[in-house]
Motif scaffolding. Structure first.
Motif, PDB file in Angstrom:
ATOM      1  N   LEU A   1       8.372 -47.344  25.793  1.00 11.70           N
ATOM      2  CA  LEU A   1       7.910 -48.188  26.505  1.00 11.70           C
ATOM      3  C   LEU A   1       7.850 -47.147  28.281  1.00 11.70           C
ATOM      4  O   LEU A   1       7.124 -47.133  29.037  1.00 11.70           O
ATOM      5  CB  LEU A   1       8.451 -49.048  26.918  1.00 11.70           C
TER       6      LEU A   1
ATOM      7  N   ARG B   1      11.790 -49.357  23.190  1.00 11.85           N
ATOM      8  CA  ARG B   1      12.605 -48.916  24.723  1.00 11.85           C
ATOM      9  C   ARG B   1      11.834 -47.037  25.173  1.00 11.85           C
ATOM     10  O   ARG B   1      11.820 -47.580  26.256  1.00 11.85           O
ATOM     11  CB  ARG B   1      13.512 -48.998  24.856  1.00 11.85           C
TER      12      ARG B   1
ATOM     13  N   LEU C   1      12.784 -55.977  22.500  1.00 16.70           N
ATOM     14  CA  LEU C   1      12.928 -54.772  22.927  1.00 16.70           C
ATOM     15  C   LEU C   1      14.647 -54.322  22.852  1.00 16.70           C
ATOM     16  O   LEU C   1      14.605 -53.076  22.264  1.00 16.70           O
ATOM     17  CB  LEU C   1      12.347 -54.302  23.806  1.00 16.70           C
TER      18      LEU C   1
END
Lengths: 273, 312
Positions: free
Chosen positions: B41, B38, B31
Protein backbone atom coordinates in the motif's frame (compact mmCIF):
# COMPACT_ATOMS: atom_id res chain seq x y z
CA UNK A 1 49.73 20.86 14.27
CA UNK A 2 50.02 22.85 11.11
CA UNK A 3 52.79 25.45 10.99
CA UNK A 4 51.75 29.00 11.78
CA UNK A 5 52.29 30.28 8.25
CA UNK A 6 50.05 27.60 6.82
CA UNK A 7 47.33 28.36 9.32
CA UNK A 8 47.37 32.03 8.40
CA UNK A 9 47.31 31.18 4.70
CA UNK A 10 44.33 28.90 5.24
CA UNK A 11 42.49 31.59 7.15
CA UNK A 12 43.04 34.07 4.31
CA UNK A 13 41.86 31.47 1.81
CA UNK A 14 38.64 30.92 3.77
CA UNK A 15 37.93 34.64 3.87
CA UNK A 16 38.55 34.93 0.12
CA UNK A 17 36.23 32.02 -0.65
CA UNK A 18 33.53 33.48 1.59
CA UNK A 19 33.86 36.80 -0.23
CA UNK A 20 33.59 34.97 -3.55
CA UNK A 21 30.47 33.18 -2.35
CA UNK A 22 28.65 36.17 -0.97
CA UNK A 23 29.70 39.21 -3.04
CA UNK A 24 27.53 38.19 -6.04
CA UNK A 25 24.52 37.60 -3.80
CA UNK A 26 25.00 40.91 -1.99
CA UNK A 27 25.40 42.62 -5.34
CA UNK A 28 22.04 41.34 -6.56
CA UNK A 29 20.36 42.69 -3.45
CA UNK A 30 21.99 46.09 -4.02
CA UNK A 31 21.01 46.24 -7.69
CA UNK A 32 17.40 45.57 -6.73
CA UNK A 33 17.36 49.05 -5.17
CA UNK A 34 19.22 50.67 -8.07
CA UNK A 35 17.66 54.00 -9.06
CA UNK A 36 19.01 53.85 -12.58
CA UNK A 37 17.51 51.65 -15.26
CA UNK A 38 20.92 50.86 -16.70
CA UNK A 39 22.87 48.01 -15.14
CA UNK A 40 26.22 49.56 -14.26
CA UNK A 41 28.48 49.84 -11.24
CA UNK A 42 28.62 51.86 -9.04
CA UNK A 43 24.88 52.37 -8.75
CA UNK A 44 23.89 56.05 -8.63
CA UNK A 45 21.23 55.91 -5.91
CA UNK A 46 18.55 53.90 -4.26
CA UNK A 47 14.84 53.40 -4.85
CA UNK A 48 12.21 50.79 -4.11
CA UNK A 49 10.38 51.68 -7.29
CA UNK A 50 11.30 48.52 -9.19
CA UNK A 51 9.67 46.30 -6.61
CA UNK A 52 6.44 48.15 -7.18
CA UNK A 53 6.85 48.02 -10.96
CA UNK A 54 7.47 44.28 -10.82
CA UNK A 55 4.58 43.73 -8.43
CA UNK A 56 2.18 45.49 -10.79
CA UNK A 57 3.48 43.79 -13.90
CA UNK A 58 0.77 41.31 -14.98
CA UNK A 59 3.36 38.98 -16.57
CA UNK A 60 5.32 38.77 -13.33
CA UNK A 61 2.14 38.26 -11.34
CA UNK A 62 0.96 35.44 -13.56
CA UNK A 63 4.37 33.81 -13.46
CA UNK A 64 4.54 34.15 -9.69
CA UNK A 65 1.08 32.66 -9.31
CA UNK A 66 1.97 29.73 -11.55
CA UNK A 67 5.23 29.13 -9.68
CA UNK A 68 3.46 29.10 -6.33
CA UNK A 69 0.76 26.76 -7.64
CA UNK A 70 3.30 24.40 -9.17
CA UNK A 71 5.45 24.51 -6.04
CA UNK A 72 2.54 23.69 -3.75
CA UNK A 73 1.17 20.90 -5.95
CA UNK A 74 4.58 19.34 -6.49
CA UNK A 75 5.30 19.56 -2.76
CA UNK A 76 1.99 17.91 -1.85
CA UNK A 77 2.55 15.05 -4.30
CA UNK A 78 6.15 14.63 -3.20
CA UNK A 79 5.15 14.61 0.46
CA UNK A 80 2.54 11.93 -0.09
CA UNK A 81 4.65 9.64 -2.24
CA UNK A 82 8.01 10.37 -0.62
CA UNK A 83 6.83 9.86 2.95
CA UNK A 84 5.08 6.60 2.12
CA UNK A 85 8.05 5.15 0.30
CA UNK A 86 10.55 6.30 2.94
CA UNK A 87 8.48 4.67 5.65
CA UNK A 88 8.12 1.45 3.67
CA UNK A 89 11.82 1.24 2.74
CA UNK A 90 12.73 1.85 6.36
CA UNK A 91 10.24 -0.54 7.93
CA UNK A 92 10.15 -3.54 5.64
CA UNK A 93 12.72 -5.83 4.14
CA UNK A 94 11.75 -6.88 0.66
CA UNK A 95 13.22 -7.83 -2.67
CA UNK A 96 14.59 -4.83 -4.57
CA UNK A 97 14.75 -2.56 -1.53
CA UNK A 98 18.27 -1.32 -2.30
CA UNK A 99 17.32 -0.79 -5.93
CA UNK A 100 14.52 1.54 -4.86
CA UNK A 101 16.91 3.71 -2.86
CA UNK A 102 19.20 4.01 -5.86
CA UNK A 103 16.42 4.49 -8.37
CA UNK A 104 14.66 7.26 -6.45
CA UNK A 105 17.83 9.36 -6.42
CA UNK A 106 18.32 9.25 -10.19
CA UNK A 107 16.38 12.45 -10.97
CA UNK A 108 18.75 14.36 -8.69
CA UNK A 109 21.94 12.55 -9.71
CA UNK A 110 21.44 12.84 -13.47
CA UNK A 111 21.75 16.32 -15.00
CA UNK A 112 18.41 18.15 -15.02
CA UNK A 113 18.48 18.33 -18.78
CA UNK A 114 18.14 14.53 -18.95
CA UNK A 115 15.03 14.55 -16.79
CA UNK A 116 13.73 17.46 -18.86
CA UNK A 117 14.29 16.02 -22.31
CA UNK A 118 13.16 12.54 -21.21
CA UNK A 119 9.86 13.90 -19.89
CA UNK A 120 9.51 16.09 -22.97
CA UNK A 121 9.93 13.10 -25.32
CA UNK A 122 7.61 11.09 -23.11
CA UNK A 123 4.84 13.69 -23.24
CA UNK A 124 5.29 14.03 -27.00
CA UNK A 125 5.22 10.24 -27.36
CA UNK A 126 2.00 9.91 -25.37
CA UNK A 127 0.45 12.92 -27.06
CA UNK A 128 0.12 14.82 -23.77
CA UNK A 129 -0.22 18.59 -24.16
CA UNK A 130 2.27 20.63 -22.13
CA UNK A 131 0.48 22.50 -19.35
CA UNK A 132 0.68 23.17 -15.64
CA UNK A 133 0.08 19.43 -15.14
CA UNK A 134 3.24 18.49 -17.02
CA UNK A 135 5.27 21.08 -15.08
CA UNK A 136 3.98 19.65 -11.80
CA UNK A 137 4.82 16.11 -12.94
CA UNK A 138 8.36 17.16 -13.77
CA UNK A 139 8.89 18.99 -10.48
CA UNK A 140 7.26 16.34 -8.29
CA UNK A 141 9.59 13.73 -9.79
CA UNK A 142 12.68 15.33 -8.29
CA UNK A 143 10.92 16.72 -5.21
CA UNK A 144 10.05 13.18 -4.13
CA UNK A 145 13.78 12.54 -3.75
CA UNK A 146 14.29 15.44 -1.37
CA UNK A 147 11.34 14.43 0.81
CA UNK A 148 12.40 10.78 0.75
CA UNK A 149 15.99 11.61 1.71
CA UNK A 150 14.95 13.82 4.59
CA UNK A 151 12.47 11.44 6.10
CA UNK A 152 14.45 8.25 5.73
CA UNK A 153 17.48 9.92 7.30
CA UNK A 154 15.35 10.83 10.30
CA UNK A 155 13.69 7.42 10.54
CA UNK A 156 17.14 5.82 10.65
CA UNK A 157 18.05 7.97 13.64
CA UNK A 158 14.86 7.34 15.61
CA UNK A 159 15.28 4.24 17.77
CA UNK A 160 12.84 1.49 16.82
CA UNK A 161 12.58 0.53 20.49
CA UNK A 162 10.27 3.50 21.10
CA UNK A 163 7.67 2.17 18.70
CA UNK A 164 8.09 -1.28 20.21
CA UNK A 165 7.57 0.13 23.70
CA UNK A 166 4.42 1.80 22.51
CA UNK A 167 3.16 -1.48 21.11
CA UNK A 168 4.05 -3.30 24.31
CA UNK A 169 2.03 -0.75 26.25
CA UNK A 170 -0.98 -1.68 24.18
CA UNK A 171 -1.12 0.97 21.49
CA UNK A 172 -2.44 -0.28 18.20
CA UNK A 173 -0.53 0.26 14.97
CA UNK A 174 -2.21 3.47 13.95
CA UNK A 175 -1.98 4.86 17.47
CA UNK A 176 1.75 4.18 17.60
CA UNK A 177 2.07 5.81 14.21
CA UNK A 178 0.15 8.87 15.27
CA UNK A 179 1.41 9.41 18.81
CA UNK A 180 4.96 8.05 18.67
CA UNK A 181 6.45 7.81 15.19
CA UNK A 182 4.83 10.89 13.65
CA UNK A 183 5.88 13.36 16.38
CA UNK A 184 9.44 12.08 16.13
CA UNK A 185 9.66 12.62 12.38
CA UNK A 186 7.48 15.76 12.29
CA UNK A 187 10.35 18.21 11.86
CA UNK A 188 11.80 16.22 8.99
CA UNK A 189 8.39 16.31 7.31
CA UNK A 190 8.34 20.10 7.61
CA UNK A 191 11.91 20.51 6.41
CA UNK A 192 11.28 18.08 3.54
CA UNK A 193 8.29 20.11 2.43
CA UNK A 194 10.19 23.41 2.66
CA UNK A 195 13.10 22.06 0.65
CA UNK A 196 10.82 20.53 -1.97
CA UNK A 197 9.04 23.85 -2.39
CA UNK A 198 12.32 25.77 -2.62
CA UNK A 199 13.64 23.35 -5.23
CA UNK A 200 10.49 23.55 -7.33
CA UNK A 201 10.22 27.33 -7.00
CA UNK A 202 13.73 27.75 -8.43
CA UNK A 203 13.76 25.01 -11.06
CA UNK A 204 14.41 26.23 -14.56
CA UNK A 205 15.98 23.45 -16.67
CA UNK A 206 13.25 20.83 -16.20
CA UNK A 207 10.62 23.54 -16.55
CA UNK A 208 11.96 24.68 -19.91
CA UNK A 209 11.16 21.24 -21.29
CA UNK A 210 7.86 20.63 -19.53
CA UNK A 211 6.15 24.03 -19.72
CA UNK A 212 3.98 24.93 -22.66
CA UNK A 213 3.14 28.54 -23.31
CA UNK A 214 2.96 29.61 -19.67
CA UNK A 215 5.84 31.08 -17.73
CA UNK A 216 6.87 30.18 -14.24
CA UNK A 217 8.81 32.89 -12.45
CA UNK A 218 12.23 31.38 -13.30
CA UNK A 219 11.16 31.05 -16.94
CA UNK A 220 10.09 34.72 -16.97
CA UNK A 221 13.45 35.73 -15.48
CA UNK A 222 15.38 33.54 -17.91
CA UNK A 223 13.49 35.01 -20.85
CA UNK A 224 13.97 38.57 -19.69
CA UNK A 225 17.71 38.18 -19.07
CA UNK A 226 18.16 36.34 -22.36
CA UNK A 227 16.53 39.17 -24.27
CA UNK A 228 18.07 41.84 -22.05
CA UNK A 229 14.66 43.37 -21.37
CA UNK A 230 13.11 44.72 -18.18
CA UNK A 231 16.36 44.20 -16.32
CA UNK A 232 15.52 46.60 -13.45
CA UNK A 233 12.42 44.50 -12.82
CA UNK A 234 14.53 41.36 -13.06
CA UNK A 235 16.78 42.75 -10.33
CA UNK A 236 13.84 43.19 -7.99
CA UNK A 237 12.26 39.82 -8.80
CA UNK A 238 15.54 37.96 -8.52
CA UNK A 239 16.30 39.44 -5.11
CA UNK A 240 12.87 38.34 -3.90
CA UNK A 241 13.57 34.85 -5.31
CA UNK A 242 16.85 34.71 -3.41
CA UNK A 243 14.91 35.39 -0.23
CA UNK A 244 12.24 32.87 -1.25
CA UNK A 245 14.84 30.15 -1.75
CA UNK A 246 17.11 30.97 1.19
CA UNK A 247 14.45 31.50 3.87
CA UNK A 248 12.81 28.06 3.55
CA UNK A 249 16.23 26.45 3.65
CA UNK A 250 17.34 28.44 6.66
CA UNK A 251 14.05 27.45 8.34
CA UNK A 252 14.53 23.82 7.38
CA UNK A 253 18.08 23.88 8.74
CA UNK A 254 16.81 25.40 12.00
CA UNK A 255 13.96 22.97 12.35
CA UNK A 256 15.68 19.76 11.38
CA UNK A 257 19.41 20.47 11.67
CA UNK A 258 21.76 21.63 8.94
CA UNK A 259 22.49 18.04 7.93
CA UNK A 260 19.06 17.84 6.34
CA UNK A 261 19.80 20.45 3.70
CA UNK A 262 23.02 19.14 2.19
CA UNK A 263 21.43 18.10 -1.02
CA UNK A 264 24.64 16.97 -2.64
CA UNK A 265 26.22 14.94 0.12
CA UNK A 266 23.01 13.10 0.81
CA UNK A 267 22.48 12.20 -2.82
CA UNK A 268 26.02 10.89 -3.15
CA UNK A 269 25.52 8.80 -0.07
CA UNK A 270 22.48 7.25 -1.72
CA UNK A 271 24.02 6.89 -5.14
CA UNK A 272 26.76 4.63 -3.90
CA UNK A 273 24.04 2.11 -3.01
CA UNK B 1 3.98 1.64 14.10
CA UNK B 2 6.61 -0.85 15.06
CA UNK B 3 8.84 -2.44 12.52
CA UNK B 4 10.20 -5.91 11.89
CA UNK B 5 13.80 -6.55 12.89
CA UNK B 6 16.38 -6.36 10.13
CA UNK B 7 16.28 -9.38 7.90
CA UNK B 8 12.87 -10.50 9.03
CA UNK B 9 9.86 -10.24 6.77
CA UNK B 10 7.89 -12.15 9.32
CA UNK B 11 4.55 -10.89 10.54
CA UNK B 12 4.47 -8.91 13.73
CA UNK B 13 2.62 -10.18 16.75
CA UNK B 14 -0.92 -8.90 16.42
CA UNK B 15 -1.54 -5.68 18.27
CA UNK B 16 -4.05 -5.32 21.05
CA UNK B 17 -7.60 -6.09 20.03
CA UNK B 18 -9.30 -3.32 18.12
CA UNK B 19 -10.92 -1.02 20.56
CA UNK B 20 -12.37 2.46 20.72
CA UNK B 21 -10.14 5.43 19.97
CA UNK B 22 -9.26 4.88 16.33
CA UNK B 23 -11.12 4.98 13.05
CA UNK B 24 -11.73 1.88 10.97
CA UNK B 25 -10.58 -0.61 13.57
CA UNK B 26 -11.32 -3.52 11.26
CA UNK B 27 -9.23 -2.21 8.41
CA UNK B 28 -6.50 -1.08 10.76
CA UNK B 29 -6.19 -4.48 12.37
CA UNK B 30 -6.42 -6.29 9.07
CA UNK B 31 -3.60 -4.23 7.64
CA UNK B 32 -1.59 -4.50 10.79
CA UNK B 33 -1.51 -8.28 10.66
CA UNK B 34 -0.32 -8.24 7.07
CA UNK B 35 2.96 -6.35 6.76
CA UNK B 36 3.20 -7.18 3.08
CA UNK B 37 -0.17 -5.49 2.53
CA UNK B 38 1.02 -2.37 4.34
CA UNK B 39 4.28 -2.36 2.42
CA UNK B 40 2.45 -2.74 -0.88
CA UNK B 41 0.00 0.00 0.00
CA UNK B 42 2.82 2.38 0.90
CA UNK B 43 5.12 1.56 -2.00
CA UNK B 44 2.69 1.28 -4.88
CA UNK B 45 1.88 4.97 -5.49
CA UNK B 46 5.48 6.18 -5.54
CA UNK B 47 6.77 3.21 -7.50
CA UNK B 48 3.94 3.51 -9.99
CA UNK B 49 4.82 7.18 -10.41
CA UNK B 50 8.48 6.40 -10.98
CA UNK B 51 7.99 3.44 -13.27
CA UNK B 52 5.10 4.82 -15.30
CA UNK B 53 6.49 8.34 -15.66
CA UNK B 54 10.19 8.66 -14.95
CA UNK B 55 11.49 5.27 -16.04
CA UNK B 56 9.07 5.24 -18.97
CA UNK B 57 10.36 8.68 -19.94
CA UNK B 58 13.96 7.50 -19.85
CA UNK B 59 13.04 4.50 -22.00
CA UNK B 60 11.22 6.75 -24.47
CA UNK B 61 14.32 8.97 -24.56
CA UNK B 62 16.49 5.98 -25.37
CA UNK B 63 14.14 4.80 -28.11
CA UNK B 64 13.58 8.25 -29.59
CA UNK B 65 17.32 8.63 -30.09
CA UNK B 66 17.11 5.88 -32.71
CA UNK B 67 14.26 7.51 -34.62
CA UNK B 68 14.41 10.46 -36.98
CA UNK B 69 12.29 13.38 -38.09
CA UNK B 70 10.89 14.01 -41.50
CA UNK B 71 12.99 16.85 -42.89
CA UNK B 72 9.95 18.61 -44.37
CA UNK B 73 7.21 18.15 -41.84
CA UNK B 74 9.48 17.80 -38.74
CA UNK B 75 7.18 15.00 -37.62
CA UNK B 76 8.87 12.14 -35.82
CA UNK B 77 9.19 9.05 -38.03
CA UNK B 78 9.40 5.84 -36.06
CA UNK B 79 12.06 4.34 -38.28
CA UNK B 80 15.01 2.71 -36.57
CA UNK B 81 18.30 4.23 -37.64
CA UNK B 82 21.66 5.35 -36.32
CA UNK B 83 21.62 8.60 -38.25
CA UNK B 84 21.62 10.83 -35.17
CA UNK B 85 24.68 9.14 -33.72
CA UNK B 86 26.65 9.04 -36.96
CA UNK B 87 25.93 12.76 -37.34
CA UNK B 88 27.24 13.50 -33.84
CA UNK B 89 30.38 11.42 -34.22
CA UNK B 90 31.23 12.22 -37.82
CA UNK B 91 30.42 15.89 -37.98
CA UNK B 92 33.51 17.70 -36.64
CA UNK B 93 31.36 20.54 -35.29
CA UNK B 94 29.44 18.20 -32.97
CA UNK B 95 32.60 16.33 -32.03
CA UNK B 96 34.12 19.65 -30.99
CA UNK B 97 31.05 20.49 -28.93
CA UNK B 98 31.24 17.18 -27.06
CA UNK B 99 34.96 17.62 -26.43
CA UNK B 100 34.54 21.26 -25.38
CA UNK B 101 31.80 20.32 -22.91
CA UNK B 102 33.78 17.47 -21.40
CA UNK B 103 36.86 19.71 -21.21
CA UNK B 104 34.85 22.42 -19.47
CA UNK B 105 33.39 19.91 -17.00
CA UNK B 106 36.87 18.57 -16.24
CA UNK B 107 38.36 22.05 -15.83
CA UNK B 108 35.54 23.15 -13.53
CA UNK B 109 35.93 19.99 -11.46
CA UNK B 110 39.68 20.46 -11.01
CA UNK B 111 39.34 24.16 -10.19
CA UNK B 112 36.58 23.52 -7.66
CA UNK B 113 38.60 20.76 -6.02
CA UNK B 114 41.56 23.14 -5.66
CA UNK B 115 39.38 25.92 -4.23
CA UNK B 116 37.38 23.58 -1.98
CA UNK B 117 40.17 21.57 -0.37
CA UNK B 118 41.88 24.31 1.72
CA UNK B 119 38.47 25.69 2.73
CA UNK B 120 37.20 22.28 3.82
CA UNK B 121 40.52 21.58 5.53
CA UNK B 122 40.25 24.73 7.61
CA UNK B 123 36.63 23.92 8.44
CA UNK B 124 37.32 20.36 9.50
CA UNK B 125 40.66 20.67 11.27
CA UNK B 126 41.32 24.23 12.44
CA UNK B 127 38.00 25.95 13.01
CA UNK B 128 36.35 25.94 16.42
CA UNK B 129 33.05 24.17 16.73
CA UNK B 130 31.17 27.44 16.49
CA UNK B 131 33.07 28.72 13.46
CA UNK B 132 32.55 25.37 11.79
CA UNK B 133 28.77 25.67 12.14
CA UNK B 134 28.85 29.21 10.80
CA UNK B 135 30.97 28.16 7.83
CA UNK B 136 28.68 25.23 7.15
CA UNK B 137 25.66 27.51 6.94
CA UNK B 138 27.75 29.91 4.83
CA UNK B 139 28.17 27.10 2.29
CA UNK B 140 24.57 26.00 2.41
CA UNK B 141 22.99 29.39 1.76
CA UNK B 142 24.70 29.99 -1.61
CA UNK B 143 24.07 26.33 -2.46
CA UNK B 144 20.33 26.83 -2.16
CA UNK B 145 20.06 30.46 -3.27
CA UNK B 146 18.28 30.70 -6.59
CA UNK B 147 20.38 29.35 -9.45
CA UNK B 148 19.22 32.02 -11.90
CA UNK B 149 19.92 34.76 -9.39
CA UNK B 150 23.50 33.58 -9.02
CA UNK B 151 24.08 33.38 -12.77
CA UNK B 152 22.51 36.79 -13.25
CA UNK B 153 24.71 38.27 -10.54
CA UNK B 154 27.77 37.29 -12.55
CA UNK B 155 26.29 38.83 -15.66
CA UNK B 156 26.11 42.10 -13.71
CA UNK B 157 29.71 41.65 -12.54
CA UNK B 158 31.16 40.79 -15.96
CA UNK B 159 29.19 43.27 -17.99
CA UNK B 160 31.20 46.09 -19.54
CA UNK B 161 30.24 48.68 -16.90
CA UNK B 162 30.07 46.12 -14.14
CA UNK B 163 31.79 45.64 -10.82
CA UNK B 164 34.77 43.81 -12.32
CA UNK B 165 35.81 46.52 -14.75
CA UNK B 166 35.15 49.20 -12.15
CA UNK B 167 37.47 47.39 -9.71
CA UNK B 168 40.10 46.89 -12.40
CA UNK B 169 39.83 50.59 -13.25
CA UNK B 170 40.41 51.52 -9.61
CA UNK B 171 43.43 49.23 -9.59
CA UNK B 172 44.73 51.00 -12.67
CA UNK B 173 44.27 48.07 -15.02
CA UNK B 174 42.37 48.42 -18.25
CA UNK B 175 38.89 46.95 -18.69
CA UNK B 176 38.50 43.34 -19.78
CA UNK B 177 35.71 41.94 -21.87
CA UNK B 178 35.00 38.70 -20.09
CA UNK B 179 31.28 38.58 -20.71
CA UNK B 180 30.23 36.23 -23.53
CA UNK B 181 33.47 34.28 -23.40
CA UNK B 182 34.11 30.70 -22.32
CA UNK B 183 36.31 32.05 -19.52
CA UNK B 184 33.30 33.75 -18.04
CA UNK B 185 31.30 30.53 -18.37
CA UNK B 186 34.12 28.68 -16.63
CA UNK B 187 34.18 31.12 -13.69
CA UNK B 188 30.42 31.02 -13.25
CA UNK B 189 30.33 27.21 -13.33
CA UNK B 190 33.10 27.11 -10.72
CA UNK B 191 31.13 29.51 -8.55
CA UNK B 192 27.79 27.77 -8.82
CA UNK B 193 29.01 24.23 -8.17
CA UNK B 194 31.62 25.07 -5.52
CA UNK B 195 29.41 24.19 -2.51
CA UNK B 196 28.71 20.79 -4.08
CA UNK B 197 32.45 20.11 -3.85
CA UNK B 198 33.11 21.63 -0.44
CA UNK B 199 30.47 19.59 1.41
CA UNK B 200 31.67 16.05 0.57
CA UNK B 201 35.35 17.03 0.90
CA UNK B 202 34.61 18.49 4.32
CA UNK B 203 32.69 15.36 5.31
CA UNK B 204 35.64 13.19 4.29
CA UNK B 205 38.17 15.39 6.13
CA UNK B 206 36.08 15.49 9.26
CA UNK B 207 36.03 11.70 9.41
CA UNK B 208 39.83 11.37 9.58
CA UNK B 209 40.73 10.71 13.22
CA UNK B 210 43.26 13.26 14.50
CA UNK B 211 45.22 10.38 15.98
CA UNK B 212 46.02 9.17 12.49
CA UNK B 213 47.52 12.53 11.56
CA UNK B 214 49.37 12.76 14.88
CA UNK B 215 50.78 9.29 14.31
CA UNK B 216 52.09 10.37 10.94
CA UNK B 217 53.73 13.40 12.51
CA UNK B 218 55.14 11.39 15.41
CA UNK B 219 56.74 9.12 12.86
CA UNK B 220 58.55 12.15 11.47
CA UNK B 221 56.43 13.19 8.52
CA UNK B 222 56.26 16.94 7.96
CA UNK B 223 53.06 18.74 7.04
CA UNK B 224 53.35 18.23 3.31
CA UNK B 225 54.30 14.60 3.63
CA UNK B 226 51.37 13.94 5.97
CA UNK B 227 49.09 15.76 3.57
CA UNK B 228 50.27 13.78 0.57
CA UNK B 229 50.57 10.33 2.11
CA UNK B 230 47.91 10.31 4.82
CA UNK B 231 45.27 12.97 4.28
CA UNK B 232 44.90 13.04 0.49
CA UNK B 233 44.29 9.29 0.09
CA UNK B 234 41.65 9.47 2.81
CA UNK B 235 39.98 12.53 1.25
CA UNK B 236 40.01 11.10 -2.26
CA UNK B 237 36.54 9.53 -1.94
CA UNK B 238 35.14 12.92 -0.90
CA UNK B 239 36.84 14.61 -3.84
CA UNK B 240 35.43 11.99 -6.20
CA UNK B 241 31.97 12.37 -4.71
CA UNK B 242 32.12 16.14 -5.20
CA UNK B 243 33.49 15.73 -8.70
CA UNK B 244 30.49 13.61 -9.66
CA UNK B 245 28.34 16.66 -9.06
CA UNK B 246 30.55 19.35 -10.57
CA UNK B 247 31.12 17.16 -13.61
CA UNK B 248 27.56 16.01 -14.15
CA UNK B 249 25.98 19.42 -13.53
CA UNK B 250 28.37 21.11 -15.95
CA UNK B 251 27.74 18.50 -18.65
CA UNK B 252 24.00 19.13 -18.67
CA UNK B 253 23.76 22.87 -18.15
CA UNK B 254 22.67 25.23 -20.89
CA UNK B 255 21.35 28.20 -18.92
CA UNK B 256 24.78 29.48 -17.87
CA UNK B 257 26.26 29.09 -21.38
CA UNK B 258 23.33 30.99 -22.89
CA UNK B 259 23.28 33.84 -20.35
CA UNK B 260 27.02 34.17 -19.70
CA UNK B 261 28.52 32.64 -22.84
CA UNK B 262 26.12 34.41 -25.16
CA UNK B 263 24.27 33.19 -28.20
CA UNK B 264 27.44 31.81 -29.78
CA UNK B 265 28.29 29.50 -26.91
CA UNK B 266 28.19 25.87 -27.86
CA UNK B 267 27.93 23.14 -25.30
CA UNK B 268 26.01 19.88 -25.34
CA UNK B 269 23.20 21.42 -23.33
CA UNK B 270 22.82 24.20 -25.89
CA UNK B 271 22.59 21.70 -28.73
CA UNK B 272 19.93 19.71 -26.89
CA UNK B 273 17.92 22.80 -26.01
CA UNK B 274 18.11 24.20 -29.54
CA UNK B 275 17.24 20.87 -31.11
CA UNK B 276 14.06 20.75 -29.07
CA UNK B 277 13.16 24.42 -28.92
CA UNK B 278 14.17 25.68 -32.36
CA UNK B 279 14.68 22.77 -34.75
CA UNK B 280 11.96 20.65 -33.12
CA UNK B 281 14.23 17.66 -33.71
CA UNK B 282 13.56 15.65 -30.57
CA UNK B 283 15.26 12.45 -31.86
CA UNK B 284 18.53 14.30 -32.37
CA UNK B 285 18.23 16.00 -28.97
CA UNK B 286 17.60 12.60 -27.41
CA UNK B 287 20.70 11.14 -29.06
CA UNK B 288 22.75 14.10 -27.85
CA UNK B 289 21.32 13.70 -24.34
CA UNK B 290 22.46 10.09 -24.20
CA UNK B 291 26.07 11.25 -24.44
CA UNK B 292 26.18 12.87 -20.97
CA UNK B 293 24.32 9.84 -19.62
CA UNK B 294 26.94 7.52 -21.12
CA UNK B 295 29.80 9.72 -19.90
CA UNK B 296 28.37 9.80 -16.38
CA UNK B 297 27.86 6.03 -16.42
CA UNK B 298 31.53 5.54 -17.32
CA UNK B 299 32.52 8.14 -14.73
CA UNK B 300 30.53 6.43 -11.98
CA UNK B 301 31.92 3.02 -12.91
CA UNK B 302 35.42 4.47 -12.84
CA UNK B 303 34.80 6.00 -9.43
CA UNK B 304 33.51 2.68 -8.17
CA UNK B 305 36.52 0.84 -9.59
CA UNK B 306 38.79 3.25 -7.71
CA UNK B 307 37.07 2.12 -4.55
CA UNK B 308 35.83 5.63 -3.96
CA UNK B 309 32.28 4.58 -3.11
CA UNK B 310 33.29 1.86 -0.71
CA UNK B 311 35.61 4.10 1.23
CA UNK B 312 33.18 6.99 1.54
Amino acid sequence: MEPRGLRIALRIWVVLVLLLLFVPIALILLYAFDRSNVESWPIPGFTVRWFSVAWHDPDVRQALLLSVKVGLLATVIAMGLGTAVAYAVHSFRFFGREAISFFLVLPLALPGIITGIALSSFFAFRGIQLSIVTIVIGHATFCIVVVYNNIIARLRRVPGSLAEASMDLGARGWQTMRFVTLPMVATSLVSGALLAFALSFDEVIVTVFTAGAQNTLPLWIFGAIRLGQQLPEVNAVVSVIIAATIIPVALAARIAGSGSVTRSARAVEKARG
Amino acid sequence: MGRPRPGGGRPEPPAAAPGPGGGWPGLSAALWRRPWARATLLLTPALAWFVLIYLAALVVLLITAFWRINAFTTNIERVWNLGNFTLIFENPAYRDIVLRTVGMAAAVTVADAIIAFPFAYYMARLASHRTRTVLYVAILLPLWASYLAKVYAWLLIFTHDGLLNWSLGKAGVGPVNLIYTNWAVFIVFCYIWLPFMIIPVYAALERIPSSQIEASQDLGARTWRTLRLVILPLVLPGLVAGSIFTFSLTLGDFITPILIGGTGSNFMGNVIEQSVGIANNVPFAAAMALIPVAIMAVYLLGARALGAFRAL
